[in-house]
Structure formats: C-alpha cells, structure tokens
Design a protein around this motif. Structure first.
Motif, PDB file in Angstrom:
ATOM      1  N   ILE A   1      52.902  47.585  35.067  1.00 11.13           N
ATOM      2  CA  ILE A   1      52.821  46.757  33.864  1.00 11.13           C
ATOM      3  C   ILE A   1      52.292  45.390  34.263  1.00 11.13           C
ATOM      4  O   ILE A   1      52.877  44.729  35.133  1.00 11.13           O
ATOM      5  N   ILE A   2      51.208  44.975  33.646  1.00  8.80           N
ATOM      6  CA  ILE A   2      50.614  43.669  33.927  1.00  8.80           C
ATOM      7  C   ILE A   2      50.809  42.795  32.690  1.00  8.80           C
ATOM      8  O   ILE A   2      50.279  43.089  31.616  1.00  8.80           O
ATOM      9  N   PHE A   3      51.598  41.757  32.859  1.00 10.98           N
ATOM     10  CA  PHE A   3      51.902  40.850  31.761  1.00 10.98           C
ATOM     11  C   PHE A   3      50.935  39.671  31.812  1.00 10.98           C
ATOM     12  O   PHE A   3      50.736  39.062  32.864  1.00 10.98           O
ATOM     13  N   MET A   4      50.351  39.349  30.659  1.00  9.46           N
ATOM     14  CA  MET A   4      49.218  38.434  30.624  1.00  9.46           C
ATOM     15  C   MET A   4      49.581  36.951  30.498  1.00  9.46           C
ATOM     16  O   MET A   4      48.723  36.105  30.336  1.00  9.46           O
TER      17      MET A   4
ATOM     18  N   PHE B   1      42.549  40.476  35.686  1.00  4.79           N
ATOM     19  CA  PHE B   1      43.553  40.126  34.688  1.00  4.79           C
ATOM     20  C   PHE B   1      43.887  38.646  34.850  1.00  4.79           C
ATOM     21  O   PHE B   1      44.242  38.202  35.947  1.00  4.79           O
ATOM     22  N   LEU B   2      43.769  37.880  33.782  1.00  3.17           N
ATOM     23  CA  LEU B   2      44.142  36.477  33.815  1.00  3.17           C
ATOM     24  C   LEU B   2      44.482  36.024  32.402  1.00  3.17           C
ATOM     25  O   LEU B   2      44.126  36.697  31.424  1.00  3.17           O
TER      26      LEU B   2
ATOM     27  N   GLU C   1      36.112  45.365  34.456  1.00  5.12           N
ATOM     28  CA  GLU C   1      36.686  44.956  33.173  1.00  5.12           C
ATOM     29  C   GLU C   1      37.473  43.672  33.379  1.00  5.12           C
ATOM     30  O   GLU C   1      37.920  43.379  34.491  1.00  5.12           O
ATOM     31  N   ILE C   2      37.641  42.930  32.296  1.00  2.00           N
ATOM     32  CA  ILE C   2      38.429  41.700  32.322  1.00  2.00           C
ATOM     33  C   ILE C   2      39.432  41.763  31.180  1.00  2.00           C
ATOM     34  O   ILE C   2      39.061  42.095  30.042  1.00  2.00           O
ATOM     35  N   TYR C   3      40.676  41.423  31.476  1.00  2.00           N
ATOM     36  CA  TYR C   3      41.731  41.412  30.464  1.00  2.00           C
ATOM     37  C   TYR C   3      42.286  39.998  30.353  1.00  2.00           C
ATOM     38  O   TYR C   3      42.600  39.367  31.364  1.00  2.00           O
TER      39      TYR C   3
END
Length: 243
Positions: free
Chosen positions: A31-34, A127-128, A180-182
C-alpha cells in the motif's frame, strides 16, 4: 502481490477504514499512501496512529505531503503554528491530539520525519505527493519542497495536447523518465471529477477528501479503484475544510 495507491486522507479515519475494508488486503499486498494524512476532519492524530499500526501488518510506503510537514513542525515546537496551516485544517489536527500523550506525539513526529519525499518501484513507477519541475527527473530536482508543493506538473498535463506523440520534441520531458507517475495534492473534484484522473502516464488519486469528496484506493496494475463515502456524510457535524 497487489499494489494500491491511496490518495489524500486529511484526518478522515472513517473513510480510510472504508477503503481498506473494500480492498480486502491480503498478505503480500503493498500500500502506497500519497501523503496529507492530517488536517481537515477531526481524526488526524488517530489516522497517524492507525497508519503506524497498519505498517506492522502490511508492506506500507508513506509519502510526505505538505500538511504532514506543517503538522510535524508543530509537533516539534508547539509554538510553531503556521497561520495558514491553522486555518486550513491545522486547528482540527491540534484538537485531535488532545488525548495523546507526549510519548505518542514523539512517535508521530518520528513517523513524519521519516517519510520519504518520493518512491520509485522496481517497475520504474514514481509516487510522490505533488510534483517536480526538473526535466531530468526527481533525482535532479533542486528544490525538494516541490515534491509536496508543486502543482505545475498537473497543470501542465491539464493543457497537454493529446495528439502529441511521445517521441515528439514537444512532449513533456518531465514525464518521460518514468513508466507511470502517481500523485495527490490537487483534488480531482476541482475539475468536477469525483474519481481518479489519468492524463498521459500520470494518475491523480486525490479525490477531494479534504473537502466534499472521497478517499480513493487505486490498484496500480488493473486501475480498478474503490472509494469511501463522501467525507461530509461520515462527519456530519463537521465542516472539514469546507469553510
């Protein structure tokens, strides 16, 4: 193994729990929390504690958001109350810590101080929280605070001509470095869209939880997503940042 990106939470613990229940997490899931775990609804401190506990059971990556920076500054020095922060959710966050001990606050400060500014996975997906400006990628970004403050990346994409080919000299160089970028930070509800938005290879998963929107959990492989109820319905006696 599945990987999920979860958008801005802003103190909405009830919404976060709804999303996690719908995801039906399994051993091996990531799980990646933004970012932006605090500021808005009344359970900011409770969200942070929940995330700390969750990380003991699942593989979690917690990205640093701008509201997390402001909260950490206050936890480090209770006299450091940024006036803008106070008016944009900081007051509710301070109140949420009323029942937390100094030991708890120290643990939360360590949580905030150890948050990475970005994460790149083995598939070269970035992811950032917000964005970056360097045409050479995040490693070359000179102004690190842009990782949690920048909106120019998303604003550039909003006006991107979809007809431009990826190998064109006119195609944005910033986004060519990653599969990809999130991101979060800029609510999709600003554009009358309650769902995650995808432009080029960038996915915005901030669906307005700080205001009248929802918390979203996105499967980065399938692009299927689940959402909480609208936050005002979960906290009917509160305004959040709808002031």
């Amino acid at each position: 193994m599945r990987t999920f990106a979860i958008g801005d939470i802003h103190g909405g613990l009830k919404a976060l729990i709804q999303v996690l229940n719908k995801l039906e997490l399994k051993d091996g899931d990531k799980i990646i929390f933004m970012g932006d775990y605090v500021d808005g609804w009344s359970e900011s401190a409770q969200v942070v504690q929940f995330l700390i506990d969750l990380s003991e059971k699942f593989d979690c990556i917690f990205i640093k958001g701008n509201h997390d920076v402001w909260c950490a500054n206050w936890l480090k020095d209770s006299n450091d109350v940024n006036p803008s922060w106070f008016l944009h959710g900081g007051k509710e966050t301070m109140e949420s810590y009323a029942s937390f001990s100094e030991k708890d606050k120290k643990q939360h400060l360590e949580f905030f101080e150890n948050l990475p500014l970005y994460y790149i996975d083995t598939e070269n997906r970035l992811f950032l929280h917000a964005g970056f400006t360097s045409m050479h990628g995040v490693e070359k970004e000179q102004f690190k605070e842009l990782f949690y403050l920048d909106r120019s990346l998303w604003e550039m994409l909003l006006v991107l001509d979809r007809k431009i080919e990826k190998d064109s000299i006119f195609y944005p160089k910033r986004i060519q470095h990653y599969k990809e970028i999130y991101i979060g930070h800029t609510p999709t509800t600003n554009y009358n869209n309650p769902n995650p938005m995808n432009i080029a290879n960038v996915w915005n998963v901030d669906t307005g939880a700080a205001f009248k929107g929802k918390v979203t959990g996105l499967n980065i492989e399938t692009k299927e997503f689940v959402q909480s109820d609208n936050l005002p319905s979960l906290y009917p006696n509160e305004k959040g940042r709808n002031k």
